[in-house]
Design a protein around this motif. Structure first.
Motif, PDB file in Angstrom:
ATOM      1  N   PHE A   1      22.714 -33.732 -23.914  1.00  0.00           N
ATOM      2  CA  PHE A   1      23.995 -34.365 -24.204  1.00  0.00           C
ATOM      3  C   PHE A   1      24.742 -33.655 -25.335  1.00  0.00           C
ATOM      4  CE2 PHE A   1      21.287 -37.669 -22.392  1.00  0.00           C
ATOM      5  CZ  PHE A   1      22.103 -38.158 -21.387  1.00  0.00           C
ATOM      6  N   LEU A   2      24.025 -32.869 -26.145  1.00  0.00           N
ATOM      7  CA  LEU A   2      24.657 -32.151 -27.254  1.00  0.00           C
ATOM      8  C   LEU A   2      24.843 -30.676 -26.957  1.00  0.00           C
ATOM      9  CD1 LEU A   2      22.681 -33.729 -30.243  1.00  0.00           C
ATOM     10  CD2 LEU A   2      24.894 -34.423 -29.331  1.00  0.00           C
ATOM     11  N   GLN A   3      24.411 -30.218 -25.799  1.00  0.00           N
ATOM     12  CA  GLN A   3      24.450 -28.788 -25.511  1.00  0.00           C
ATOM     13  C   GLN A   3      25.877 -28.260 -25.445  1.00  0.00           C
ATOM     14  OE1 GLN A   3      22.530 -27.725 -21.875  1.00  0.00           O
ATOM     15  NE2 GLN A   3      22.532 -25.536 -22.302  1.00  0.00           N
ATOM     16  N   LYS A   4      26.821 -29.064 -24.926  1.00  0.00           N
ATOM     17  CA  LYS A   4      28.194 -28.584 -24.820  1.00  0.00           C
ATOM     18  C   LYS A   4      28.815 -28.337 -26.190  1.00  0.00           C
ATOM     19  CE  LYS A   4      30.051 -33.289 -24.432  1.00  0.00           C
ATOM     20  NZ  LYS A   4      30.869 -34.212 -23.617  1.00  0.00           N
ATOM     21  N   HIS A   5      28.361 -29.090 -27.203  1.00  0.00           N
ATOM     22  CA  HIS A   5      28.843 -28.860 -28.554  1.00  0.00           C
ATOM     23  C   HIS A   5      28.035 -27.785 -29.265  1.00  0.00           C
ATOM     24  CE1 HIS A   5      31.361 -32.388 -28.153  1.00  0.00           C
ATOM     25  NE2 HIS A   5      30.304 -33.124 -27.862  1.00  0.00           N
ATOM     26  N   PHE A   6      26.802 -27.587 -28.852  1.00  0.00           N
ATOM     27  CA  PHE A   6      25.913 -26.675 -29.570  1.00  0.00           C
ATOM     28  C   PHE A   6      26.413 -25.241 -29.482  1.00  0.00           C
ATOM     29  CE2 PHE A   6      22.133 -24.144 -30.307  1.00  0.00           C
ATOM     30  CZ  PHE A   6      21.549 -24.814 -31.368  1.00  0.00           C
ATOM     31  N   ASN A   7      26.850 -24.805 -28.313  1.00  0.00           N
ATOM     32  CA  ASN A   7      27.297 -23.420 -28.143  1.00  0.00           C
ATOM     33  C   ASN A   7      28.480 -23.096 -29.045  1.00  0.00           C
ATOM     34  OD1 ASN A   7      25.355 -23.008 -26.169  1.00  0.00           O
ATOM     35  ND2 ASN A   7      26.719 -23.609 -24.514  1.00  0.00           N
TER      36      ASN A   7
ATOM     37  N   PRO B   1       4.375 -22.688 -21.323  1.00  0.00           N
ATOM     38  CA  PRO B   1       3.667 -23.552 -22.279  1.00  0.00           C
ATOM     39  C   PRO B   1       3.949 -25.040 -22.074  1.00  0.00           C
ATOM     40  CG  PRO B   1       4.614 -21.667 -23.403  1.00  0.00           C
ATOM     41  CD  PRO B   1       5.160 -21.654 -22.015  1.00  0.00           C
ATOM     42  N   ILE B   2       5.212 -25.381 -21.747  1.00  0.00           N
ATOM     43  CA  ILE B   2       5.531 -26.791 -21.504  1.00  0.00           C
ATOM     44  C   ILE B   2       4.802 -27.289 -20.263  1.00  0.00           C
ATOM     45  CG2 ILE B   2       7.390 -28.401 -20.975  1.00  0.00           C
ATOM     46  CD1 ILE B   2       9.266 -26.642 -22.578  1.00  0.00           C
ATOM     47  N   LEU B   3       4.785 -26.463 -19.198  1.00  0.00           N
ATOM     48  CA  LEU B   3       4.063 -26.840 -17.985  1.00  0.00           C
ATOM     49  C   LEU B   3       2.570 -26.986 -18.258  1.00  0.00           C
ATOM     50  CD1 LEU B   3       4.088 -27.340 -14.923  1.00  0.00           C
ATOM     51  CD2 LEU B   3       3.877 -24.866 -14.593  1.00  0.00           C
ATOM     52  N   LEU B   4       2.008 -26.117 -19.084  1.00  0.00           N
ATOM     53  CA  LEU B   4       0.590 -26.194 -19.422  1.00  0.00           C
ATOM     54  C   LEU B   4       0.277 -27.483 -20.164  1.00  0.00           C
ATOM     55  CD1 LEU B   4      -2.125 -24.610 -19.411  1.00  0.00           C
ATOM     56  CD2 LEU B   4      -1.478 -23.748 -21.671  1.00  0.00           C
ATOM     57  N   VAL B   5       1.139 -27.877 -21.093  1.00  0.00           N
ATOM     58  CA  VAL B   5       0.914 -29.108 -21.861  1.00  0.00           C
ATOM     59  C   VAL B   5       0.987 -30.323 -20.949  1.00  0.00           C
ATOM     60  CG1 VAL B   5       1.922 -30.579 -23.639  1.00  0.00           C
ATOM     61  CG2 VAL B   5       1.686 -28.135 -24.056  1.00  0.00           C
TER      62      VAL B   5
ATOM     63  N   LEU C   1       9.228 -35.529 -25.887  1.00  0.00           N
ATOM     64  CA  LEU C   1      10.152 -36.051 -24.877  1.00  0.00           C
ATOM     65  C   LEU C   1      11.486 -36.532 -25.447  1.00  0.00           C
ATOM     66  CD1 LEU C   1      10.375 -36.551 -21.851  1.00  0.00           C
ATOM     67  CD2 LEU C   1       9.412 -38.836 -22.213  1.00  0.00           C
ATOM     68  N   PRO C   2      11.527 -37.279 -26.557  1.00  0.00           N
ATOM     69  CA  PRO C   2      12.842 -37.750 -27.050  1.00  0.00           C
ATOM     70  C   PRO C   2      13.820 -36.630 -27.367  1.00  0.00           C
ATOM     71  CG  PRO C   2      11.073 -38.990 -28.079  1.00  0.00           C
ATOM     72  CD  PRO C   2      10.434 -37.861 -27.344  1.00  0.00           C
ATOM     73  N   ILE C   3      13.347 -35.536 -27.976  1.00  0.00           N
ATOM     74  CA  ILE C   3      14.240 -34.423 -28.290  1.00  0.00           C
ATOM     75  C   ILE C   3      14.748 -33.770 -27.015  1.00  0.00           C
ATOM     76  CG2 ILE C   3      14.401 -32.209 -29.459  1.00  0.00           C
ATOM     77  CD1 ILE C   3      14.212 -34.577 -31.317  1.00  0.00           C
ATOM     78  N   LEU C   4      13.886 -33.642 -26.004  1.00  0.00           N
ATOM     79  CA  LEU C   4      14.314 -33.054 -24.732  1.00  0.00           C
ATOM     80  C   LEU C   4      15.351 -33.924 -24.022  1.00  0.00           C
ATOM     81  CD1 LEU C   4      10.932 -31.719 -23.279  1.00  0.00           C
ATOM     82  CD2 LEU C   4      12.752 -30.434 -24.412  1.00  0.00           C
TER      83      LEU C   4
END
Length: 312
Positions: free
Chosen positions: A296-302, A53-57, A288-291
Motif C-alpha cells: 500500500f506504500l509502494q506507490k509513494h516509496f519510489n 529464502p522466503i519460500l524456504l522459511v 507477515l505484517p510488514i509484507l
C-alpha cells in the motif's frame, strides 16, 4: 563524401535489422537483444535470491516431521504440508499478547516519531533564529551515538524500566529521517508559504493545509522506516523488559531461537513440533505484517526514497 560516425552507426543498425528513429538520440534507441538477455539474467538472479529464502522459511514452517528429518532440517517444497507449528504457537495467549505489544509499540511509536520529525523538520526548514543550532545538534547525533550505558541509565532515571514506553520513547526521533524530511520541505516552493502567510495563515495551518498534503510521499517513506524499526526492535526489549507479558514478538523469536525447548514451555506449548518448524513459523508471523503493509506504500516509496537527490 566522408560519412560521419552517426551515419556509420545508423548503417550498421539497419544492416542488423534494428529499427532506428532519427528524431530520437542514439541512447534512447531500443537496446540490443544481448543487453536485454543480460539484464533479464541479473534481475532474475536478484529475484531468486529474495524469493528462495522466503519460500524456504514458509515451506519449513509447514513441513511435517518425516520430511524435515529426511531433508536435514530445511525443506524447499513440502509434500505433506501441516500447520501444526502455527496451531502450537497460537494454542496459548502468549503469542497473541506479544503481537498486541508489538502492534501497540509500532502504532504509537510511529505516530509519535512522525509528529516529532515533521514538526522539527518544518521548523528548521524555515528561516528562524533557532533553526541552525537545532540542525547542528541533530547532525551531531549522526556522528556520535549516546552509547548503551548512558541510554540505560537515562531510561532507568526516567522510571521507564519494565514498561512499553522504554521501547517507544528512545526511538521517537531518527536523525537520518529528519534530514530526509527537512530536505523535502526545503524544496517546497517558497511562494506557496508566503502567499498563505499573507492571507493570515499561521505556521501550524500552513503545515497542515499546504505542507503535509504536498509531502505524502516522504511521510509514507519515513513512516515505513519508523514502523519497520519499531516492529523489528528486540535489543531494547531485552535490556529494559523483565516481565514476559510485555515481550514483543521479535524478542519471543530471539528467545526461542536461543533457548529452544525451554522457551516453548514458557510460551505454553506442551507438545511442540520440531524446533525448525517452530522457529520458521515465528519468523513468518513476525514478517507477515510488514509484507501486508508495504504494497500500500509502494506507490509513494519510489518517489519519496529519492527525496532531496534532485533539485528544482
Amino acid at each position: 563524401m566522408t560519412t560521419t560516425i552517426h551515419e556509420r552507426r545508423t548503417a550498421k543498425r539497419q544492416a542488423k535489422g534494428l529499427t532506428f528513429n532519427p528524431s530520437r538520440p542514439v541512447w534512447k534507441e531500443p537496446a540490443s537483444p544481448l543487453y536485454n538477455a543480460i539484464k533479464a539474467v541479473i534481475i532474475g538472479g536478484i529475484t531468486l535470491s529474495i524469493v528462495l529464502p522466503i519460500l524456504l522459511v514458509v515451506s519449513t514452517s509447514i513441513a511435517d516431521d518425516d520430511q524435515l528429518i529426511a531433508a536435514g532440517g530445511f525443506v524447499l517444497w513440502p509434500t505433506h504440508p501441516t500447520f501444526a507449528a502455527y496451531q502450537a504457537i497460537f494454542s496459548g495467549e502468549f503469542m497473541f499478547r506479544a503481537l498486541g505489544v508489538s502492534a501497540f509499540i509500532t502504532a504509537v511509536g510511529t505516530f509519535l516519531a512522525l509528529f516529532v520529525t515533521i514538526t522539527m523538520a518544518y521548523a528548521t526548514s524555515r528561516p528562524v533564529m533557532f533553526g541552525r543550532p537545532v540542525l547542528l545538534l541533530v547532525l551531531f547525533t549522526l556522528l556520535f551515538a549516546p552509547g548503551l550505558i548512558p541510554m540505560f541509565l537515562m531510561v532507568k532515571q526516567l522510571g521507564l524500566l519494565n514498561s512499553v514506553w522504554s521501547l517507544i520513547l528512545p526511538g521517537t526521533f531518527a536523525a537520518f529521517n529528519f534530514v530526509v524530511m527537512r530536505s523535502f520541505f526545503m524544496n517546497i516552493p517558497v511562494e506557496l508559504i508566503e502567499a498563505a502567510r499573507i492571507d493570515g495563515a499561521s505556521d501550524f495551518m500552513i503545515l497542515r493545509k499546504i505542507v503535509l498534503p504536498l509531502s505524502k510521499a516522504v511521510i509514507a517513506v519515513v513512516g515505513l522506516f519508523y514502523a519497520v524499526s519499531f516492529w523489528n526492535a528486540f535489543f531494547n526489549a531485552m535490556l529494559y523488559i523483565n516481565d514476559q507479558t510485555l515481550y514483543p514478538v521479535q524478542l519471543v523469536l530471539r528467545n526461542y531461537v536461543v533457548q529452544g525447548g525451554s522457551m516453548a514451555e514458557a510460551i505454553g506449548v506442551t507438545s511442540a513440533p520440531p524446533p525448525q518448524s517452530m522457529q520458521m513459523a515465528i519468523v513468518v508471523i513476525a514478517l507477515l505484517p510488514i509484507l501486508l503493509v508495504y504494497p500500500f506504500l509502494q506507490k509513494h516509496f519510489n518517489k519519496g526514497v529519492i527525496t532531496g537527490a534532485i533539485k528544482g
